[in-house]
Each structure stands twice: as structure tokens, then as C-alpha cells.
Design a protein around this motif. Structure first.
Motif, PDB file in Angstrom:
ATOM      1  N   GLY A   1       0.866  -1.181   0.000  1.00 55.71           N
ATOM      2  CA  GLY A   1       0.000   0.000   0.000  1.00 55.71           C
ATOM      3  C   GLY A   1       0.895   1.221   0.000  1.00 55.71           C
ATOM      4  O   GLY A   1       1.696   1.397   0.934  1.00 55.71           O
TER       5      GLY A   1
ATOM      6  N   GLY B   1      -0.182   4.488  -0.411  1.00 57.94           N
ATOM      7  CA  GLY B   1      -0.981   5.703  -0.248  1.00 57.94           C
ATOM      8  C   GLY B   1      -0.414   6.610   0.830  1.00 57.94           C
ATOM      9  O   GLY B   1       0.776   6.564   1.145  1.00 57.94           O
TER      10      GLY B   1
ATOM     11  N   ASP C   1       2.212  -1.714  -4.516  1.00 61.07           N
ATOM     12  CA  ASP C   1       0.823  -1.253  -4.614  1.00 61.07           C
ATOM     13  C   ASP C   1       0.228  -1.841  -5.883  1.00 61.07           C
ATOM     14  O   ASP C   1       0.929  -2.001  -6.882  1.00 61.07           O
ATOM     15  CB  ASP C   1       0.770   0.285  -4.662  1.00 61.07           C
TER      16      ASP C   1
ATOM     17  N   ILE D   1      -2.676  -1.100   3.282  1.00 61.60           N
ATOM     18  CA  ILE D   1      -3.632  -0.994   2.168  1.00 61.60           C
ATOM     19  C   ILE D   1      -4.952  -0.430   2.691  1.00 61.60           C
ATOM     20  O   ILE D   1      -5.078  -0.101   3.876  1.00 61.60           O
ATOM     21  CB  ILE D   1      -3.860  -2.359   1.445  1.00 61.60           C
ATOM     22  N   VAL D   2      -5.911  -0.370   1.796  1.00 62.09           N
ATOM     23  CA  VAL D   2      -7.228   0.171   2.112  1.00 62.09           C
ATOM     24  C   VAL D   2      -7.812  -0.450   3.401  1.00 62.09           C
ATOM     25  O   VAL D   2      -7.579  -1.622   3.679  1.00 62.09           O
ATOM     26  CB  VAL D   2      -8.146  -0.070   0.879  1.00 62.09           C
ATOM     27  N   GLU D   3      -8.552   0.372   4.162  1.00 63.28           N
ATOM     28  CA  GLU D   3      -9.102  -0.073   5.459  1.00 63.28           C
ATOM     29  C   GLU D   3     -10.352  -0.940   5.245  1.00 63.28           C
ATOM     30  O   GLU D   3     -11.485  -0.503   5.509  1.00 63.28           O
ATOM     31  CB  GLU D   3      -9.402   1.175   6.312  1.00 63.28           C
ATOM     32  N   ARG D   4     -10.122  -2.142   4.709  1.00 63.47           N
ATOM     33  CA  ARG D   4     -11.244  -3.075   4.513  1.00 63.47           C
ATOM     34  C   ARG D   4     -10.847  -4.440   5.030  1.00 63.47           C
ATOM     35  O   ARG D   4      -9.829  -5.002   4.638  1.00 63.47           O
ATOM     36  CB  ARG D   4     -11.603  -3.158   3.021  1.00 63.47           C
TER      37      ARG D   4
ATOM     38  N   THR E   1      -3.465  -0.883  10.326  1.00 60.25           N
ATOM     39  CA  THR E   1      -4.897  -0.574  10.442  1.00 60.25           C
ATOM     40  C   THR E   1      -5.213   0.397  11.588  1.00 60.25           C
ATOM     41  O   THR E   1      -4.588   0.328  12.651  1.00 60.25           O
ATOM     42  CB  THR E   1      -5.729  -1.861  10.638  1.00 60.25           C
TER      43      THR E   1
END
Ligand code: NAI
Length: 282
Positions: free
Chosen positions: A9, A11, A32, A89-92, A117
Motif C-alpha cells: 500500500g 498511499g 501497490d 492498504i485500504v481499510e477493509r 490498520t
């Protein structure tokens, strides 16, 4: 001895984490799935390091050496021989569990897998692997190159050795690792988000203007930034998402997101990143 770090990730957080490890002598592989995100990360890191050079905090030679220690890739296959993992990475939940299962099959059995996270249960992420004792939360603060706190979250099965390793890495990065248990929001967001939410309720009820609320907390409580300014910086959508995790996970109505906060998110007023939140940004 940990030398090669895999960061997944690239970002807001991932590029700062990669830069910080590289500045402290680690070899970093930043992965990424998005090529534009990797390009943006390269440019952001370059700019940030150049700022350090301009301020006299870093020599031009150290900047170049830092950049040479950073490698960018579109596939986790390039992480097969790293010594430590930081996932950003994305918070999922599903995306993180899926990635951790793949990493578990890819990297050496002794490698510790950490997640940046803000709110997802470390125990839950760890359960997607066959090495839950080697999974922990390594929650860096934004902007990573400047902020010295790292919350270290111990999942239900995390071993003492994994916690000690993460703490020693924080020390090598010039940061302080503070241990926290695996409860919704950990320590930082458990305390910060209700304060921000209360500031939004105060605004909604007309207790004060945004400027008044922020001034009270800055001048009266010595906070470097008022809660509404900070919320704009974090992103109002991110604030709602974390409050929802606190509300659902702890079951107490005191954590319900303020209706005004939800309305602003629905309107696309997300804070700095959208040009408008509690304040306007040119
Ligand atoms: P972001 O949206 O800026 O970056 C996420 C990156 O992950 C994107 O570039 C995306 O392309 C990439 N990505 C998504 N799925 C991927 C996959 N399966 N494999 C590889 N790359 C993938 O998000 P941000 O803000 O950097 O947040 C990342 C994590 O850090 C989240 O878990 C968040 O909760 C946490 N965090 C965020 C903070 C903040 O201030 N933004 C502060 C502390 C933690």
C-alpha cells in the motif's frame, strides 16, 4: 537482524512508512496494485526528502542513498525474501485478510506480519494466517516521517517476541512504540475520535463557531491543532468510519457519529482532501 522491509500500500501512510524505514538504513520494497499510486508515492517521497534537505535536516547524499534503498513494485511476489512486513492498504477487513493469507504463504515462516490498520481487529486479521503469534498492529501516525508515536497492538495470540521485535524496530526508526490491546480504536482513536465527535456536536448545537471551538482547545488546552482542523486533516469520511467501528465494537451510544459529520460526508465535504470540510482549502 531485520534489514529488508516489505511495505504494501503506497498511499498516504504507506509511502511515509516506506520513506521512514529507508531513511533509517533499511532496504524497502513498496508494493501497490495501482501504478498511479506508486508514481505518486515516488514523487511524494522525493518531495518530502528534498524538504528535509532544504531545512538542513538531511544531506543531499543521504537523500540519494535513501532513494537508492527504495524499490517499487506492482506485485507482492517481490516480497518473498523480506524480513518484516508492514501492511498499509485500504481499510477493509476482507482485503486485509485476503492479503495476509497470501503473505502467509509467501514469506519465510519466521517473518512477522504487521498491519497499520486504524480500527480493524488484529486478532481477526491474524486468524487469516497460520502464524497468528507473528501478527500485530503497527499503527503509525500521519505524517509518518514526523510523528514519533507508533501504537503496537497485541492481538489475542501475538507473542511477546513479536511485540519486542516491533518495539526494537520503532527504536531503530527513532520512534516510540506504545503497546495497546486489541479493542476497537486501540488507544489513539478511542480517545481522539470521541473528542472530535463532541466538537462536531458542539458546532451543530451552536455552542460555538468552528473557529471558537478550535481556539478553545488550542489556547485553553494547549493542543497544537483544534479538533475540527484535525478532523479536516484526517478526512471526515475516515472519522465516521472509525466512529462506526467504535460504536459497533463497544456498543455504547456515546460513540455514535454526530449527524452533522455524516451530513458533511454525504455532501462530499471530506476535509482537506476534497477542498472543503469545516474550513475551506484553496
Ligand atoms: P490510501 O487510500 O491513501 O492508500 C491505500 C493504498 O493501498 C492505495 O494506493 C491502494 O491502491 C492500495 N491497495 C489497496 N488494496 C491493495 C492490495 N490488495 N495490494 C496492494 N495495494 C493495495 O490509504 P491510507 O490513508 O494510506 O491508509 C492505509 C491504512 O493505514 C489503512 O488501514 C488506514 O486505516 C491506516 N491509517 C491511516 C491513517 C491516515 O491518517 N490516513 C493514519 C493511521 C493509519
Amino acid at each position: 537482524m531485520i534489514q529488508a522491509i516489505g511495505v504494501i500500500g503506497s498511499g498516504t501512510m504507506g509511502n511515509g512508512i516506506a520513506q521512514t524505514f529507508a531513511q533509517h538504513g533499511f532496504d524497502v520494497r513498496l508494493v501497490d496494485v495501482s501504478a498511479p499510486a506508486l508514481d505518486k508515492a515516488k514523487a511524494t517521497i522525493d518531495k518530502s526528502l528534498t524538504k528535509f534537505v532544504d531545512k538542513g535536516a538531511l544531506s543531499a547524499a543521504d537523500r540519494d542513498a535513501t532513494l537508492a534503498r527504495l524499490h517499487f513494485s506492482g506485485s507482492i511476489d517481490h516480497l518473498a525474501d523480506v524480513d518484516y512486513i508492514v501492511e498499509a492498504i485500504v481499510e477493509r477487513r476482507d482485503a486485509k485478510r485476503d492479503l495476509f493469507a497470501k503473505l502467509d504463504a509467501l514469506v519465510r515462516p519466521d517473518v512477522v506480519l504487521s498491519s497499520n490498520t486504524s480500527s480493524i481487529s488484529i486478532t481477526d486479521i491474524a486468524a487469516a494466517t497460520t502464524r497468528p503469534e507473528q501478527v500485530l498492529g503497527m499503527h503509525f501516525m500521519n505524517p509518518v516521517p514526523l510523528m514519533t508515536l507508533v501504537e503496537l497492538i497485541r492481538g489475542q495470540s501475538t507473542s511477546d517476541a513479536s511485540m519486542e521485535l516491533a518495539e526494537s524496530l520503532c527504536t531503530r526508526l527513532g520512534k516510540t512504540g506504545v503497546p495497546a490491546s486489541d479493542y476497537p480504536g486501540f488507544i489513539a482513536n478511542r480517545i481522539l475520535m470521541p473528542m472530535i465527535n463532541e466538537a462536531v456536536f458542539a458546532l451543530m448545537e451552536g455552542v460555538g463557531t468552528a473557529e471558537a471551538i478550535d481556539s478553545v482547545m488550542k489556547l485553553g488546552m494547549n493542543h497544537p491543532m483544534g479538533p475540527l482542523t484535525l478532523a479536516d486533516f484526517i478526512g471526515l469520511d475516515v472519522c465516521v468510519a472509525i466512529l462506526d467501528v467504535l460504536h459497533e465494537g463497544l456498543g455504547d451510544p456515546k460513540y455514535r457519529a454526530c449527524p452533522l459529520l455524516r451530513r458533511m460526508v454525504a455532501a462530499g465535504h471530506l476535509g482537506r482532501k476534497s477542498g472543503r470540510g469545516f474550513y475551506r482549502y484553496a
